[in-house]
Design a protein around this motif. Structure first.
Motif: not given
Length: 62
Positions: A53-60
């Motif tokens: 989840l953290i990676r997902f939001f960092m990428e977006t």
């Protein structure tokens, strides 16, 4: 394989996922139902891996 399963930091339930991503439960539930978040439904409960989840939001955000 057992070591990998133990190292996962799983977030269970819409309430906890919402708290992590800074959204309301209603917003989070909509995002989960529409497939916008990297999570799965297991036995009627939503579950997501914290790091994913953290990676997902960092990428977006980038």
């Amino acid at each position: 394989m057992a070591e990998k399963a133990e190292s996962l930091d799983l977030i269970w339930e819409v309430t906890e996922i919402a708290r992590l991503i800074g959204r309301t439960e209603r917003q989070t539930f909509h995002m989960l139902q529409s497939g916008q978040l990297p999570a799965k439904k297991v036995g009627g409960r939503w579950v997501a891996e914290r790091g994913t989840l953290i990676r997902f939001f960092m990428e977006t955000a980038a």
